[in-house]
Design a protein around this motif. Sequence first.
Motif, PDB file in Angstrom:
ATOM      1  N   MET A 237      14.956  23.525  55.598  1.00 21.49           N
ATOM      2  CA  MET A 237      15.510  22.168  55.572  1.00 21.49           C
ATOM      3  C   MET A 237      14.692  21.210  54.731  1.00 21.49           C
ATOM      4  N   VAL A 238      13.441  21.054  55.111  1.00 19.30           N
ATOM      5  CA  VAL A 238      12.616  19.988  54.530  1.00 19.30           C
ATOM      6  C   VAL A 238      12.227  20.303  53.098  1.00 19.30           C
ATOM      7  N   MET A 239      11.793  21.541  52.877  1.00 15.93           N
ATOM      8  CA  MET A 239      11.281  21.875  51.552  1.00 15.93           C
ATOM      9  C   MET A 239      12.312  21.768  50.436  1.00 15.93           C
ATOM     10  N   PRO A 240      13.527  22.296  50.635  1.00 10.57           N
ATOM     11  CA  PRO A 240      14.521  22.097  49.579  1.00 10.57           C
ATOM     12  C   PRO A 240      14.780  20.623  49.306  1.00 10.57           C
ATOM     13  N   LEU A 241      14.816  19.828  50.364  1.00 10.98           N
ATOM     14  CA  LEU A 241      15.068  18.395  50.192  1.00 10.98           C
ATOM     15  C   LEU A 241      13.967  17.749  49.364  1.00 10.98           C
ATOM     16  N   ILE A 242      12.735  18.019  49.738  1.00 15.12           N
ATOM     17  CA  ILE A 242      11.611  17.437  49.001  1.00 15.12           C
ATOM     18  C   ILE A 242      11.619  17.922  47.551  1.00 15.12           C
ATOM     19  N   SER A 243      11.821  19.233  47.379  1.00 11.50           N
ATOM     20  CA  SER A 243      11.813  19.797  46.024  1.00 11.50           C
ATOM     21  C   SER A 243      12.869  19.133  45.161  1.00 11.50           C
TER      22      SER A 243
ATOM     23  N   ALA B 122       5.853  36.652  58.278  1.00  9.75           N
ATOM     24  CA  ALA B 122       5.156  35.597  57.544  1.00  9.75           C
ATOM     25  C   ALA B 122       5.261  35.828  56.039  1.00  9.75           C
ATOM     26  N   VAL B 123       5.141  37.084  55.644  1.00  6.30           N
ATOM     27  CA  VAL B 123       5.276  37.409  54.212  1.00  6.30           C
ATOM     28  C   VAL B 123       6.670  37.035  53.732  1.00  6.30           C
ATOM     29  N   MET B 124       7.666  37.373  54.574  1.00  6.02           N
ATOM     30  CA  MET B 124       9.042  37.035  54.222  1.00  6.02           C
ATOM     31  C   MET B 124       9.215  35.525  54.119  1.00  6.02           C
ATOM     32  N   LEU B 125       8.564  34.809  55.018  1.00 12.44           N
ATOM     33  CA  LEU B 125       8.637  33.350  55.001  1.00 12.44           C
ATOM     34  C   LEU B 125       8.102  32.794  53.685  1.00 12.44           C
ATOM     35  N   LEU B 126       6.964  33.322  53.241  1.00  8.40           N
ATOM     36  CA  LEU B 126       6.369  32.845  51.994  1.00  8.40           C
ATOM     37  C   LEU B 126       7.276  33.177  50.807  1.00  8.40           C
ATOM     38  N   LEU B 127       7.840  34.378  50.839  1.00  8.64           N
ATOM     39  CA  LEU B 127       8.731  34.796  49.745  1.00  8.64           C
ATOM     40  C   LEU B 127       9.955  33.893  49.687  1.00  8.64           C
ATOM     41  N   VAL B 128      10.602  33.708  50.837  1.00  9.94           N
ATOM     42  CA  VAL B 128      11.809  32.886  50.897  1.00  9.94           C
ATOM     43  C   VAL B 128      11.489  31.447  50.494  1.00  9.94           C
ATOM     44  N   GLY B 129      10.363  30.918  51.009  1.00 10.00           N
ATOM     45  CA  GLY B 129       9.975  29.550  50.697  1.00 10.00           C
ATOM     46  C   GLY B 129       9.766  29.343  49.215  1.00 10.00           C
ATOM     47  N   THR B 130       9.067  30.267  48.581  1.00 10.17           N
ATOM     48  CA  THR B 130       8.801  30.166  47.147  1.00 10.17           C
ATOM     49  C   THR B 130      10.102  30.177  46.353  1.00 10.17           C
ATOM     50  N   LEU B 131      10.946  31.158  46.677  1.00  3.93           N
ATOM     51  CA  LEU B 131      12.191  31.276  45.921  1.00  3.93           C
ATOM     52  C   LEU B 131      13.072  30.049  46.117  1.00  3.93           C
TER      53      LEU B 131
ATOM     54  N   THR C 264      12.165  26.979  46.855  1.00 10.39           N
ATOM     55  CA  THR C 264      11.589  25.842  46.126  1.00 10.39           C
ATOM     56  C   THR C 264      12.040  25.869  44.676  1.00 10.39           C
ATOM     57  N   ILE C 265      11.900  27.042  44.052  1.00  8.41           N
ATOM     58  CA  ILE C 265      12.253  27.139  42.626  1.00  8.41           C
ATOM     59  C   ILE C 265      13.757  26.937  42.431  1.00  8.41           C
ATOM     60  N   VAL C 266      14.565  27.503  43.348  1.00 11.72           N
ATOM     61  CA  VAL C 266      16.011  27.320  43.247  1.00 11.72           C
ATOM     62  C   VAL C 266      16.347  25.830  43.245  1.00 11.72           C
ATOM     63  N   PHE C 267      15.736  25.083  44.151  1.00  6.66           N
ATOM     64  CA  PHE C 267      16.089  23.669  44.247  1.00  6.66           C
ATOM     65  C   PHE C 267      15.506  22.837  43.114  1.00  6.66           C
ATOM     66  N   VAL C 268      14.393  23.281  42.531  1.00  6.30           N
ATOM     67  CA  VAL C 268      13.901  22.611  41.323  1.00  6.30           C
ATOM     68  C   VAL C 268      14.914  22.812  40.185  1.00  6.30           C
ATOM     69  N   SER C 269      15.436  24.039  40.095  1.00  2.00           N
ATOM     70  CA  SER C 269      16.453  24.313  39.067  1.00  2.00           C
ATOM     71  C   SER C 269      17.660  23.418  39.259  1.00  2.00           C
TER      72      SER C 269
ATOM     73  N   MET D 223      17.207  34.976  42.500  1.00  2.00           N
ATOM     74  CA  MET D 223      16.783  34.853  41.099  1.00  2.00           C
ATOM     75  C   MET D 223      17.934  34.293  40.256  1.00  2.00           C
ATOM     76  N   LEU D 224      19.134  34.839  40.504  1.00  2.00           N
ATOM     77  CA  LEU D 224      20.300  34.326  39.777  1.00  2.00           C
ATOM     78  C   LEU D 224      20.475  32.839  40.042  1.00  2.00           C
ATOM     79  N   TRP D 225      20.227  32.447  41.287  1.00  2.00           N
ATOM     80  CA  TRP D 225      20.324  31.033  41.641  1.00  2.00           C
ATOM     81  C   TRP D 225      19.283  30.199  40.906  1.00  2.00           C
ATOM     82  N   ILE D 226      18.207  30.844  40.488  1.00  2.00           N
ATOM     83  CA  ILE D 226      17.208  30.139  39.688  1.00  2.00           C
ATOM     84  C   ILE D 226      17.639  30.118  38.225  1.00  2.00           C
TER      85      ILE D 226
END
Lengths: 418, 255
Positions: free
Chosen positions: B52-58, B119-128, B130-135, B236-239
């Motif tokens: 929720m929060v991270m995509p909004l901020i990004s 936790a690893v999945m969380l970091l992966l999903v979070g990173t991806l 963030t980049i999707v929403f920057v795009s 990735m396609l979403w990016i």
Amino acid sequence: MRSQFYILLFLICPNVLSLEAKVIEVGPQKRILSIKEALLLAKPHDTILVHSGHYKEGNIRITQALTIIGKDYPILDGLNQVEIMTVLANDVTIKGFVFQNTGVSSMEDLAAIKANNAKRLLVTENRFIDSFFGIYFSHCKNSRIIANNLKASAKEEHRIGNGIHMWQSDSILVSKNEISGHRDGIYFEFVTHSVIEYNKSYKNLRYGLHFMFSHNDEYRYNHFSQNGAGVAVMYTQGVKMFNNVFEENWGDSAYGLLLKDIRDSEVVNNQFLKNSIAIYMEGSSRISFRKNTFRENGYGIRLQASCDENDFVQNNFQLNTFDMATNGNLVLNTINSNFWDRYEGYDLNKDGIGDVAYRPVSLYSMVVERVPGAMLLWRSFLVFLIDKAEKALPVVTPENLKDDRPSMKPYDFTQQSK
Amino acid sequence: MARIIKYVFYDLLRTRFLLFYTLFLFVSTFALFQLDSDPNKVILSLMNIVLMVMPLISVVFATIHFYNSYEFIELMLAQPINRKVVFLSEYAGVALSLTSGFLIGVGVPILFYGAGHSAVMLLLVGTLLTIVFVSLAFLSSVLTRDKAKAIGIALLFWFYFSLIYDGLLLWIIYSFSDYPLEKVTLALVSLNPVDLGRIMMLLTLDVSALMGYTGAFYREFFGSYIGLLFSVGVLMLWIVIPTVLSVSIFSRKDL
């Protein structure tokens, strides 16, 4: 004086002789080599002591009261063909054997030990390896099954029978047994006034415990874990379940405890941990659930609307995905004084009881009840909003399904359970 | 290109927003771990932040940043540099800094408390995500000249993916509940990066058994490496797609 003594001796002696039971020893190094031979020699109430060895004697039938003891775990092998021991007499004790490889049949219920129409049996400290049925009692009374270990390794449900199977029996004690890999760990049908305690039943293909029409039985301190479909009990009244643990029954149709048509029963001080559905209830009435812990389950309680007059008092609900779900609006059960970790109310007068009622059924659990596929959206923002809106102004969720006196703090049951 | 990225990065550091963002994530993650002894529950709470929060901020931050550095971009374009290079450097600068902010803010406490697979999945999903929403933010920025309008579009993206789309999906599931919907919903979920990330997370957290038949199907699909590759590929396609789109718009745009 002397003659009197002789008369007395004469009177006593035959009695003493008949009371003093014989011990018949069987073993590869003994005079009697097979158990069957010993059975022919034995009189009622004799003891047969079997020394360690590998005995392949086919079906052993016991037709009189005997104590049969295995020393250093002699192996009775059914060679995947026969039923190993058939008991047809009262007062039989079987202790210290290894039973292995009974026959497998879809016509007959072949068992490692089958008892029919017997009283006061004792089966204790035996090991059962790959039996079709382990211990099978029918029409038995006042018997005990203590500290046996039953292990099977079947892959398919139709190739394996139940661990401890009872039919039409009364006053049985099943205690401290360990059962794994069977179809049902413990299976009762028409078994009454029995006590089942301190057993461990795990990794069975179907149910850890399964009973029907078994009234007034008591289940204490048992541990049921990782069974294919958990524990299912049906059509029974007067069930008492105390201090049991139902753990990790995880899967699409696995239940910690499935109650179907159970009446006038008590479920107290049990722990339900990590089950898909901790308790599923259907058509059950007048059951009292007290002091149970529901932790990390998918559903805490799935209460079908066909249940009535059940009481849920002083239970702990922690970290469950859904605390409660139901499928109707009519609520005929009481929910009171439980602890819910999702409770967001306040306690102004500091008496430990929340001042606002808690509604354990969320709107989304009602949606999922109707359309299971909707679980796909679980934990999305939308679902969060819907649930919040419903909590503020209940429209769809049953109005009366609420805890009016929710506890602010979790109860500590550890002292009582030890 | 690397030099422009460097300047963008310095510029971002100077606004101090990035530091606050990292600090916010760091403190809240730490606090969650402190408050709750159960790491799985912490991951669940973090999941709400990540989804929720991270995509909004990004999305908001990237849009605002793009308009704030408009003059810088114009200045750069006065030099003999390809438009594409300028745009991509700007994009990479923002994406990299937000991602590293996230990885430091959430990743360090997680490493500290040592959580597992989820936790690893969380970091992966979070990173991806963030980049999707920057795009998506850059796409909305090149769509219009007006800053307010662009922020509006960016917010609409966020709103659409986290709320409206789920509403539609719920409606579809509800009205077609009599039909086998597994494959259809799989396709529909792929059309929303937030949903896709959420389901990837949910399946590691083992709620899957509650989802009945649909859950079994999803677990089988996402549980395999092909499923993981598929979902990462779709993200990735979403990016890539919004970025390519915005690059092509930007190169033809009258600034």
